[in-house]
Enzyme design. Structure first.
Site, PDB file in Angstrom:
ATOM      1  N   LEU A 135      13.028  20.574   1.887  1.00 21.82           N
ATOM      2  CA  LEU A 135      11.632  19.837   2.482  1.00 21.82           C
ATOM      3  C   LEU A 135      10.339  19.886   3.375  1.00 21.82           C
ATOM      4  O   LEU A 135       9.907  18.844   3.312  1.00 21.82           O
ATOM      5  CB  LEU A 135      12.973  18.362   2.711  1.00 21.82           C
ATOM      6  CG  LEU A 135      13.888  18.074   2.368  1.00 21.82           C
ATOM      7  CD1 LEU A 135      14.791  17.186   2.762  1.00 21.82           C
ATOM      8  CD2 LEU A 135      12.955  17.473   1.238  1.00 21.82           C
ATOM      9  N   ASP A 136      10.547  21.048   3.420  1.00 17.00           N
ATOM     10  CA  ASP A 136       8.864  21.523   4.384  1.00 17.00           C
ATOM     11  C   ASP A 136       7.889  22.478   3.573  1.00 17.00           C
ATOM     12  O   ASP A 136       8.361  23.881   4.799  1.00 17.00           O
ATOM     13  CB  ASP A 136       9.509  21.534   5.229  1.00 17.00           C
ATOM     14  CG  ASP A 136       7.643  20.854   6.937  1.00 17.00           C
ATOM     15  OD1 ASP A 136       6.722  20.849   5.976  1.00 17.00           O
ATOM     16  OD2 ASP A 136       7.508  21.461   8.146  1.00 17.00           O
TER      17      ASP A 136
END
Lengths: 467, 246
Positions: A135-136
């Protein structure tokens, strides 16, 4: 707390040697201490007055998730301090350059984009199989290892299906890095592994063109744009980008998760096999959608809501990569129809698969030639035709299928290596035939592949024919 | 210390034994029974005898609404459940009934609170079926950990970002870190009458030193448990539920 942390301090047996990074979330030191057999770093979150609790939640998330991850794509976990007393996290220091630093020298050649991109996709796939979503993903969090693999670092915004999501309600903070995050993350969804595939698309775009597909939006409204606006096609920005790479990048960057690649393994596969990429209108796109189309998508995006809940591993499982080993040197073998039937059955279990057909033909020592031009002998094309003939009755769309003829001395080794490199989930192989005792290599293929494969193996037998 | 959290046994001795065996093999050193020892199942005597034995040895045991109903059947219970309550009352010895009557509604110990339904008003048997219901119980419990049953499901409510209560569906057998600086409310599931279409018994293990909770499902001979319910002349609908986990 911040002031007490200085080089030379010792915390729980770890000695702070050198401060190598200070960011919004805290500090990173190189440390020495109880010998782990590899270099180590310690992360210490910012806790001074005026700091919000947010950096601590992200720190807590990382200390929860990192200990259960393993493999070459993640830093090894060493120790964590008590969050309420001395919060710190000690992990392996991964040798290598960050992709961010590599990109500072400019965009990359197509072969490099494909090589690094497929290594990132491999890393993402291994996370997703382990029920984790990064997610990053951004160049800063990708470390290019000397081995050619990549490692992903910073799991502060990650999601693990087995753990409570401490960041679930934290819309503002959990959003990730604005230039790279997916449309669904903008909307607050944190449980879809296809979000990482979108970010991978943004990273591929940046590697290929030196620019960001959506710029650096500073506002929420600016970030929402990606729900309906499409980026300038990479080939417009950088004419050297081949159509197949544009196809892959734009497919990763589809605003709707269901229109993207459904697993990172499939992205890795396409990046490694440019000649097998199924080209669509995306490949030749030379402009953004027109005004009316944008209005239509904008209207639709207003109603866009969270995706259905499915664990990352389950999401990957609906898009299996199936490899079938086909003996094109014996096209009339009675096991061929049985293998065909079994393959059709395996494919019918999932609507979204990828079938890789491989024929290993006896070749030079070590072998490994996979393209017509590189083939030392002229028989490559002949076997490719036979492969095509074998798979034709299955009537599969081209984008689900790829055909490979490989010349090699050891079929077993070649198949195993091919399966591992392409993140194959299931290998289908014919059982040794009682009448083929003389063909010792075939016998060893079935048993050797079964014994040494990294995934499941389906050994297909002709009914009633015992080995 | 590993604490086994067992709730809603509902007179199902086979399911209880399977969970106790699993807990002891997993290193449990303490036991907490979170109410509803009886109701539905055909072996309330055996269950009470076992739990009373553990309680004498220092285990936590709190009262559930079905335990209370043995003394006086409340009006809200449906016909089948009332029939079981009446049958249980006749079946149990005086000692067993006074053991049930003696159970406290709520037990607090260090940073843990054990209660059958909600710590907010235990005697009202409120279901923890929303973050707001969980919030009320967590606030009233005043502890880092609240362990409850009553809702026959395994769920973990926790204080997430901005202190908002969020619910998490645990993966069975997978240890979940539950750090003390947050507040947690675990619904441990039902030993004797799971209702998620999986007849396997449900319970949880809390490791207080590692600050981890693990939710388990333990298969047992649920068909035998259903058979005993029929043989005791109890309503067939209850046997059917045990057979199918509904």
């Amino acid at each position: 707390m911040d002031d007490s942390i200085a080089v030379g301090t010792e915390i729980d047996g770890f000695r702070l040697e050198e401060r190598i990074h200070t960011g919004a979330m805290g500090h990173i030191f190189r440390v020495t201490g109880p010998d782990a057999g590899f270099p180590m770093i310690m992360k210490v979150p910012r806790l001074g007055s005026g700091e919000s609790g947010e950096s601590l939640i992200s720190f807590e998330t990382e200390t929860m998730i990192l200990p259960v991850l393993s493999g070459p794509h993640v830093p090894r976990f060493v120790a964590a301090g008590d969050l309420t007393k001395t919060p710190y996290l000690v992990t392996e220091w991964i040798e290598g350059e960050s992709l961010e630093r590599a990109l500072a020298r400019g965009s990359l050649a197509t072969a490099e984009v494909a090589r690094i991109g497929s290594a990132i996709a491999d890393a993402l796939h291994s996370l997703h199989v382990g029920d984790t979503i990064h997610l990053d993903l951004k160049p800063d969090n990708v470390i290019l290892k000397p081995t050619g693999e990549v490692a992903l670092v910073d799991f502060g915004l990650a999601y693990h299906a087995h753990f409570p999501d401490l960041l679930a309600e934290e819309e503002r903070f959990a959003a990730g890095s604005a230039p790279y995050i997916s449309p669904e993350q903008v909307l607050g969804t944190r449980s879809d592994p296809r979000s990482d595939i979108f970010s991978l698309g943004a990273v591929l775009y940046e590697m290929a063109t030196g620019e960001l597909p959506f710029g650096v939006p500073a506002t929420m409204a600016g970030m929402r744009d990606r729900l309906w606006r499409d980026p300038v096609p990479p080939r417009v920005r950088s004419p050297g980008v081949p159509p197949w790479l544009q196809e892959i990048i734009l497919r990763c960057l589809e605003p709707r998760a269901e229109d993207r690649y459904q697993s990172a393994a499939l992205v890795a596969f396409d990046l490694r096999n440019p000649d097998q990429v199924g080209l669509t209108a995306r490949a030749e796109k030379s402009g953004q959608a027109g005004f009316l189309e944008h209005v239509r998508r904008w209207w639709r995006s207003r109603h866009e809501r969270a995706a259905p809940r499915r664990t990352p591993n389950a999401q990957v499982a609906v898009t299996p990569v199936i490899m079938v080993a086909i003996d094109t040197t014996h096209p009339e073998d009675e096991r061929q129809p049985a293998l065909q039937r079994a393959t059709a059955q395996a494919l019918s279990l999932s609507p979204d698969f990828r079938l890789i057909c491989v024929s290993v033909i006896p070749g030079g020592p070590g072998g490994g030639a996979t393209s017509e031009a590189a083939s030392p002998s002229g028989i490559y094309l002949d076997h490719l035709v036979r492969l095509r003939h074998w798979v034709e009755p299955l009537r599969l769309p081209a984008r689900r299928l790829s055909l490979h003829v490989v010349e090699a001395a050891s079929p077993e080794k070649t198949l195993l290596e091919f399966a591992r490199r392409n993140n194959v989930d299931l290998i289908m192989v014919g059982a040794p035939h009682p009448a083929q005792q003389a063909l010792a290599w075939w016998r060893s293929v079935a048993s050797g592949v079964t014994a040494n494969a990294h995934c499941s193996v389906h050994v297909v037998r002709v009914p009633g024919r015992a080995a | 210390m590993i604490i086994a959290l067992l709730s809603d046994i509902h007179g199902n001795f086979g399911a209880l034994n399977a969970c106790l065996k699993h807990a002891s093999e997993s290193g449990a050193g303490r036991y907490a029974f979170l109410g509803d020892l009886v109701g539905y199942g055909a072996e309330p005597r055996e269950v009470i005898e076992t739990v009373a034995g553990y309680a004498a040895g220092g285990a936590v045991a709190v009262k559930g609404n079905h335990d209370e109903a043995v003394a006086k059947t409340p009006s809200y219970m449906n016909e089948a459940v009332r029939a079981v309550a009446d049958w249980t009352r006749e079946t149990l010895s005086g000692d067993a009934k006074s053991f049930l009557a003696s159970l406290p509604l709520c037990v607090r110990e260090e940073d843990m609170c054990f209660v059958h339904a909600s710590a907010a008003a235990p005697e009202r048997w409120e279901y923890i079926d929303s973050p707001s219901a969980a919030q009320r119980s967590i606030d009233a419990a005043g502890a880092a950990y609240t362990f409850s049953g009553h809702v026959h499901e395994q769920e973990l409510y926790f204080e997430g970002a901005r202190d908002r209560i969020t619910v998490f569906q645990p993966t069975r057998g997978s240890a979940v870190p539950v750090r003390r600086h947050r507040r947690w409310l675990a619904l441990v599931g039902s030993v004797g009458q799971p209702r998620d279409r999986n007849p396997a018994a449900a319970y949880a293990l809390f490791d207080s030193e590692r600050s981890e909770i693990t939710f388990h499902r333990v298969p047992y001979d649920h068909l035998a448990a259903a058979r005993k319910i029929r043989q005791a002349g109890l309503p067939a609908s209850i046997a059917y539920r045990v057979e199918n986990g509904i």
